[in-house]
Write a protein that holds these residues in place. Structure first.
Motif: not given
Length: 535
Positions: A419, A174, A181, A490, A359-360, A177, A356-357
Motif C-alpha cells: 500500500p 481516508w 489501495l 499520517k 496505514t490510517d 486507505t 491499506a486500511r
C-alpha cells in the motif's frame, strides 16, 4: 512624529488582519476536524468510482509481474523461444520491461505537469496497448523483447500519473486507505495473469503462451475508455491558476456538493498558500526544486529510498522468479508450479488490502519497519529449508515449510509495503514536484529492478538458494535507514507535511501531534514575536 504614529497604526492594523486570518484558519481547522464524516455517502461512492479508473493503472504493472513469472514456467513459451527458467537470457527478458520504464522517465513528469494527470494515464495505457500488439504476435525473441520495452515505456506513464492523481483526489480523512489501495491493485492484475497462465498451460499448442499476453489489453483498455470521464486533479488545477474549477472538484467529492464545506475551505486556503503558479512544474527541464532546500532534500531521500527498497527487498523474486524459488524447494511439475504461482498473489492481495486500511490506523512508519524486519526473518528460514529440501528430496516437511514461508513473506510484505510503495512517494512530495519527483522515483525503482531482475537469473543458476542470504542482511540495513530518515505522514494533509520536512529533524517532528499551529503555518498566517509585541 506623525510618521512614527502612522507606522505604529499600520503595524497594529496589519497585526489585526493577521489575527483575523488566524481566527478564521483555526476555526476552519476546528470545523473540519469536528465535522462528522461517513465513507458511504453518495458523493464518496462517486469518488471511489472515479479512483477505480486510476486503480486500473496499478493492474497494468501487476499483470506483467505474474505474467512473465508464469510464462517462465510454461512449456509452450520455453519451447517456442528455446528459453530456460534461469540464466542471462531469461534475465534479459525480465529486465527489458524496467529498461523501457527507465527510458520513459524524463517524459512522464513534463507530460503530467503540462497536460494533467488524466492525459498521463491515457498516454500510458495507450502505449501498453501498442506494446501488447508488438509482443503477443512475436515470432522472434527480438520482437518479444521490443514489445516488453514498449510495455515498460507505457507503464512508466501510468505509474507516475495514477498515484499522483489518487493522492491528490483522495479525501483527507481516508487518504492513507484510498491511496494505499492503488498499489494493492497490482495484485488484481497479478491474480488475473497467474490464473490465465495456469488455464492456458492445459492448451497443448505451441502458441498457448500468446493468450495471456493479449490479456494485457484488458485493464489498459478500461483506462483509455474511462479516463476522460474523470475530473482533473484539484491540485493540478490550482497550479494552473484555475481556482474555481479546483473548488468545484473538491466540493463535489470532499464537501458533499458545497464549496462552503469546512474541509473544502481548509484545503483551498492551504493550497493557495502552498501551491505556486510560478513553480518548476511549469518548466519541463527544471528539476532543481527536488534538491534546492533542506525540506526538498529530505523529501528526496524518502522518494529514492522507498523507490529502491520497494524493488530490492526480495519481493520481486516471488513474482518473477517464483518458478526458481519452487524449484529450489524441489517442486518442478508444471501445473503445480503454476497453481502455486496463482495462489501466492491471491493471498498477498488480502494482506495488501488489510495493510491499506492500517496505514490510517497505525501509521506508515510502523508498517514499514516491522514488516521489513520480519521479511529478513522469512528469508533466513527459506534459506535453511531450501537447503534441506535440495540436499535430500525426501524431506517433504522442509519443502512444505519453504512454500509456506514464501507465501508468508508475500503476505507480510504486501501488508506493510504494497500500500505504501506509491503512496508514500506521492505524499512526501509537494504539488510542484509531485509528478517529476514520482518520475525520478520511478527511474530509481526501474533502475534497481533492472539490476536485480537481470542478476537474479544467473544468481539462481550459479548459487541457488544461497542467493536468499543477500536479502537476510540487506532488509535489516533498510530498516535502520528508514528508522532514521523516514518520517510519519499520517494525520496531516498533503500541504501540512511541509512543516514536517522543513524541521531540522523531520522524523522527530512527524511524531509530534498535529496542532492548530500546524494549520497556521500551512496557510501562512502564523504570528511572529515582533507582531505579538506591538500592542
Amino acid at each position: 512624529m506623525s510618521t512614527s504614529v502612522e507606522k505604529e497604526a499600520g503595524a497594529i492594523e496589519h497585526r489585526d488582519e493577521k489575527l483575523h486570518d488566524t481566527d478564521v484558519a483555526v476555526q476552519l481547522a476546528h470545523d473540519a476536524d469536528e465535522t462528522k464524516y461517513s465513507p458511504w455517502t453518495p458523493r464518496l461512492l462517486r469518488l471511489y468510482l472515479v479512483l477505480s479508473v486510476a486503480y486500473a493503472c496499478g493492474c497494468l504493472n501487476g499483470f506483467d509481474g505474474s505474467l512473465m513469472g508464469g510464462l517462465n514456467g510454461m512449456t509452450s513459451y520455453q519451447r517456442y523461444f528455446n528459453m530456460s527458467t534461469a540464466g542471462s537470457s531469461t534475465g534479459l527478458v525480465f529486465a527489458m520491461y524496467p529498461i523501457g520504464s527507465v527510458c520513459a522517465v524524463f517524459f512522464t513528469g513534463p507530460v503530467n505537469d503540462y497536460w494533467g494527470r488524466r492525459w498521463g494515464m491515457f498516454i500510458g495505457a495507450l502505449t501498453v496497448i501498442v506494446g501488447t500488439c508488438v509482443q503477443a504476435p512475436a515470432t522472434t525473441p527480438g520482437q518479444f523483447l521490443a514489445g516488453r520495452f514498449v510495455l515498460g515505456f507505457g507503464v512508466s506513464f501510468a505509474c507516475v500519473s495514477a498515484p499522483c492523481y489518487v493522492s491528490e483526489m483522495a479525501h483527507p480523512k481516508w487518504r492513507g486507505t484510498l491511496t494505499g489501495l492503488y498499489n494493492c491493485t497490482w495484485y488484481i492484475g497479478s491474480i488475473i495473469a497467474s490464473w490465465v497462465v495456469y488455464g492456458c498451460s492445459f492448451i497443448r499448442t505451441l502458441d498457448a503462451w500468446r493468450i495471456p499476453v493479449w490479456c494485457q489489453m484488458i485493464t489498459s483498455g478500461i483506462v483509455c475508455l474511462g479516463v476522460f470521464w474523470l475530473p482533473e486533479s484539484p491540485r493540478w488545477l490550482m497550479a494552473q491558476d484555475r481556482h474555481d474549477e479546483a473548488a468545484k472538484v473538491l466540493a463535489a467529492y470532499h464537501g458533499e456538493g458545497e464549496t462552503s464545506h469546512p474541509m473544502v475551505q481548509l484545503q483551498m486556503k492551504e493550497m493557495m498558500n502552498q501551491i505556486s503558479t510560478e513553480a518548476s512544474d511549469k518548466k519541463w527541464y527544471d528539476y532543481h526544486e527536488l534538491w534546492n532546500t533542506h525540506s526538498a532534500r529530505r523529501r528526496l531521500i524518502c522518494v529514492l529510498g522507498m523507490a529502491v527498497f520497494g524493488q530490492i527487498s526480495g519481493n520481486s523474486l516471488s513474482s518473477y522468479y517464483m518458478v526458481n524459488m519452487l524449484k529450489s524447494a524441489g517442486i518442478t511439475e508444471e501445473h503445480k508450479v503454476l497453481a502455486l504461482n496463482g495462489i501466492n498473489p491471491a493471498l498477498s492481495f488480502l494482506g495488501a488490502i488489510l495493510g491499506a486500511r492500517m496505514t490510517d490506523v497505525v501509521g506508515r512508519r510502523p508498517l514499514l519497519l516491522y514488516t521489513i524486519v520480519f521479511a529478513s526473518f522469512c528469508f533466513a528460514i527459506i534459506t535453511g529449508t531450501s537447503k534441506l529440501a535440495t540436499d535430500d528430496p525426501s524431506q517433504v516437511a522442509a519443502a512444505n515449510t519453504t512454500i509456506a514461508f514464501i507465501f508468508i513473506f508475500g503476505i507480510v510484505f504486501s501488508f506493510g509495503w504494497t500500500p505504501l510503495q506509491s503512496m508514500y512517494i506521492a505524499e512526501t512530495l509537494p504539488t510542484a514536484t509531485r509528478a517529476k519527483g514520482t518520475a525520478v522515483g520511478n527511474f530509481a525503482s526501474s533502475a534497481a529492478s533492472v539490476v536485480l531482475q537481470y542478476a537474479s537469473g544467473p544468481a539462481f543458476e550459479k548459487i541457488g538458494y544461497y542467493f536468499y542470504i543477500v536479502f537476510v542482511f540487506w532488509d535489516l540495513i533498510e530498516g535502520v535507514i528508514m528508522y532514521f530518515y523516514f518520517p510519519e505522514t499520517k494525520d496531516r494533509t498533503l500541504e501540512e507535511l511541509e512543516e514536517v520536512f522543513s524541521a531540522p529533524n523531520p522524523v522527530k517532528k512527524s511524531l509530534e501531534k498535529r496542532s492548530a499551529q500546524t494549520v497556521l503555518n500551512t496557510v501562512g498566517v502564523g504570528l511572529d514575536e515582533k507582531e505579538v509585541q506591538v500592542v
